[in-house]
Design a protein around this motif. Structure first.
Motif, short mmCIF file in Angstrom:
data_model
loop_
_atom_site.label_atom_id
_atom_site.label_comp_id
_atom_site.label_asym_id
_atom_site.label_seq_id
_atom_site.Cartn_x
_atom_site.Cartn_y
_atom_site.Cartn_z
N ALA A 8 4.40 -32.55 18.42
CA ALA A 8 4.03 -32.13 16.98
C ALA A 8 5.26 -32.42 16.19
CB ALA A 8 3.72 -30.49 16.92
N SER A 9 6.59 -32.20 16.63
CA SER A 9 7.49 -32.52 15.74
C SER A 9 7.78 -33.98 14.99
CB SER A 9 9.08 -32.11 16.58
OG SER A 9 9.09 -30.92 16.73
N THR A 10 7.16 -34.73 15.98
CA THR A 10 7.02 -36.38 15.71
C THR A 10 5.89 -36.53 14.52
OG1 THR A 10 7.62 -37.07 17.92
CG2 THR A 10 6.79 -38.73 16.44
N GLN A 11 4.83 -35.59 14.51
CA GLN A 11 3.97 -35.70 13.46
C GLN A 11 4.42 -35.27 12.25
OE1 GLN A 11 0.55 -36.97 13.87
NE2 GLN A 11 1.64 -37.63 15.80
N PHE A 12 5.62 -34.48 12.17
CA PHE A 12 6.41 -34.11 10.81
C PHE A 12 6.49 -35.25 10.10
CE2 PHE A 12 8.34 -30.11 12.87
CZ PHE A 12 7.17 -29.56 13.12
N CYS A 13 6.87 -36.33 10.67
CA CYS A 13 7.03 -37.52 10.42
C CYS A 13 5.81 -38.58 10.08
CB CYS A 13 8.03 -38.54 11.33
SG CYS A 13 8.23 -40.45 10.81
N TYR A 14 4.98 -38.62 11.13
CA TYR A 14 3.84 -39.38 11.09
C TYR A 14 3.06 -38.99 9.71
CZ TYR A 14 2.83 -41.75 15.45
OH TYR A 14 2.73 -42.34 16.64
N VAL A 15 2.91 -37.79 9.56
CA VAL A 15 2.03 -37.27 8.27
C VAL A 15 2.38 -38.08 6.92
CG1 VAL A 15 1.23 -35.23 7.11
CG2 VAL A 15 1.06 -35.19 9.74
N PRO A 16 3.63 -37.65 6.61
CA PRO A 16 4.12 -38.35 5.21
C PRO A 16 4.20 -39.57 5.40
CG PRO A 16 6.10 -37.26 6.41
CD PRO A 16 4.75 -36.60 7.19
N PHE A 17 4.42 -40.31 6.49
CA PHE A 17 4.44 -41.68 6.44
C PHE A 17 3.14 -42.20 6.09
CE2 PHE A 17 7.90 -44.20 9.11
CZ PHE A 17 7.85 -45.40 8.14
N ASN A 18 1.97 -41.74 6.51
CA ASN A 18 0.91 -42.10 6.37
C ASN A 18 -0.04 -41.73 5.05
OD1 ASN A 18 -0.55 -43.73 9.01
ND2 ASN A 18 0.99 -42.21 9.56
N LEU A 19 0.39 -40.43 4.91
CA LEU A 19 -0.37 -39.83 3.63
C LEU A 19 0.55 -39.72 2.36
CD1 LEU A 19 -2.38 -37.00 5.33
CD2 LEU A 19 -2.92 -39.41 5.27
N LEU A 20 1.67 -39.72 2.47
CA LEU A 20 2.45 -39.17 1.12
C LEU A 20 2.83 -40.42 0.32
CD1 LEU A 20 5.46 -36.68 0.85
CD2 LEU A 20 4.97 -38.23 -0.87
N GLU A 21 2.19 -40.50 -0.80
CA GLU A 21 2.43 -41.71 -1.77
C GLU A 21 3.40 -41.06 -2.94
OE1 GLU A 21 2.25 -45.51 -3.29
OE2 GLU A 21 1.83 -44.68 -1.70
#
Length: 357
Positions: A75-88
């Motif tokens: 899950a800790s890697t998803q802390f990066c995945y999420v904004p990389f993919n969704l945060l504009e």
């Protein structure tokens, strides 16, 4: 002496799941080979991942337009995945503990982050309420269950923007309305599998909107297009995940898991509230977790803390030591914890009370 595993994670699994995984590691699917040594490209393993995805969708009633992924990295890697993919431009986060705080830290690398509320000043002993979610945020991130502090969100949130939820420690423990979420993720090593695999449920139409170039491995669309098989997935943990999903279905599905979760939690919280030797750490009872029940010795009994831990451990209560940020004790009562385990812990607490009264 029977042992009950109250560890916070990696944690308890159903015995039949452990047995099936062990047998597959010796020989998988009558292939004459171990699950640990076969190619993930074989039709035998493709059947495993296909069924696992189908069961996630069935048990959680995942609607059309969502993809289910099994990835590595925790899950800790998803802390990066999420904004990389969704945060504009901007994201909103609810800070309810260590893992939420770490997610905030990663998101700040990609854009503006608004912390809508935080329980940090009270050492996260409650879930903040009455906050405002910015309507112009790209998403709103929550951590539904906080393993360290023993707090949990028990209802889905209505939000003007897509909700992203870290459900590492309470997925499949309560009925959720997946339509209220844009993305759900979590490490599987609490309610779903052994350590080593991360689940992601993502609404497809949220992807491909950011202007930044995405590394191939960090782009959710890469893994969706290949059915979680772009690179070698964590084969054994996915097999274990499948066995757990089958077990959940055989027990009556997520509604049955929710019923048992409430029964276990009520039994233990009632004893914590009754027993003069202990007190709960969560200040708002409606925020008490059904998965991680945190408690300490009563203020006038602090000197007995180490003695009770040894007392309980000697009676088969494994992994009840609390996290260092809270102290005391933590009984993790995930889906695979039988009610007998909680009864045994309650009896241990009552026996300790009699011994010192």
């Amino acid at each position: 002496m029977k042992k009950f595993n109250f560890g916070a994670g990696p944690s308890i699994l159903p015995q039949e799941v452990i047995k099936a995984t062990a047998e597959a590691c010796l020989e998988f699917d009558n292939m004459g080979l171990s699950l640990m040594e076969i190619s993930h490209r074989t039709k035998n393993f493709q059947a495993v991942i296909d069924e696992a995805i189908a069961l996630v969708k069935e048990l959680l009633k995942v609607p059309e337009g969502y993809s289910v992924l099994f990835l590595g990295g925790g899950a800790s890697t998803q802390f990066c995945y999420v904004p990389f993919n969704l945060l504009e431009k901007k994201a909103a986060y609810l800070n309810t503990g260590v893992w939420a705080r770490k997610a905030v830290k990663e998101a700040k690398l990609f854009g503006e982050v608004v912390e809508v509320a935080s329980g940090a000043a009270a050492n996260y002993t409650y879930i903040p309420k009455n906050y405002q979610i910015p309507a112009d945020a790209d998403y709103f991130h929550i951590t539904t269950n906080n393993t360290i502090y023993g707090t949990e969100l028990h209802e889905d949130i209505d939000s003007p923007v897509p909700v992203v939820a870290d459900m590492s420690s309470d997925i499949f423990s309560r009925v959720i309305d997946v339509k209220k979420y844009g993305l759900i993720y979590g490490g599987a090593q609490k309610n779903l599998s052994m350590a080593g695999v991360t689940f992601v449920i993502v609404r497809d139409d949220l992807l491909g909107k950011v202007s930044r170039p995405l590394p191939t491995m960090i782009d959710y669309r890469t893994h969706i297009s290949k059915g979680s098989m772009f690179n070698t997935p964590p084969v054994v943990p996915i097999f274990t995940c499948l066995q757990t999903l089958r077990w959940i279905k055989s027990q009556g599905g997520v509604p049955a898991m929710e019923k048992l979760a409430k029964e276990r939690a009520e039994l233990l919280y009632n004893e914590i509230d009754r027993n003069p030797f202990f007190r709960g750490t969560v200040t708002h009872k409606e925020d008490r977790s059904f998965m991680n029940i945190c408690f300490v010795m009563a203020d006038d009994k602090k000197e007995l803390e180490d003695e009770f831990r040894e007392f309980a451990t000697a009676r088969g209560m494994h992994g009840i030591k609390g996290h260092r940020d809270v102290g005391g004790f933590r009984a993790s009562t995930y889906n695979a914890m039988p009610i007998e385990g909680v009864k045994a812990l309650v009896e241990t607490m009552q026996e300790f009370e009699r011994l010192h009264s």
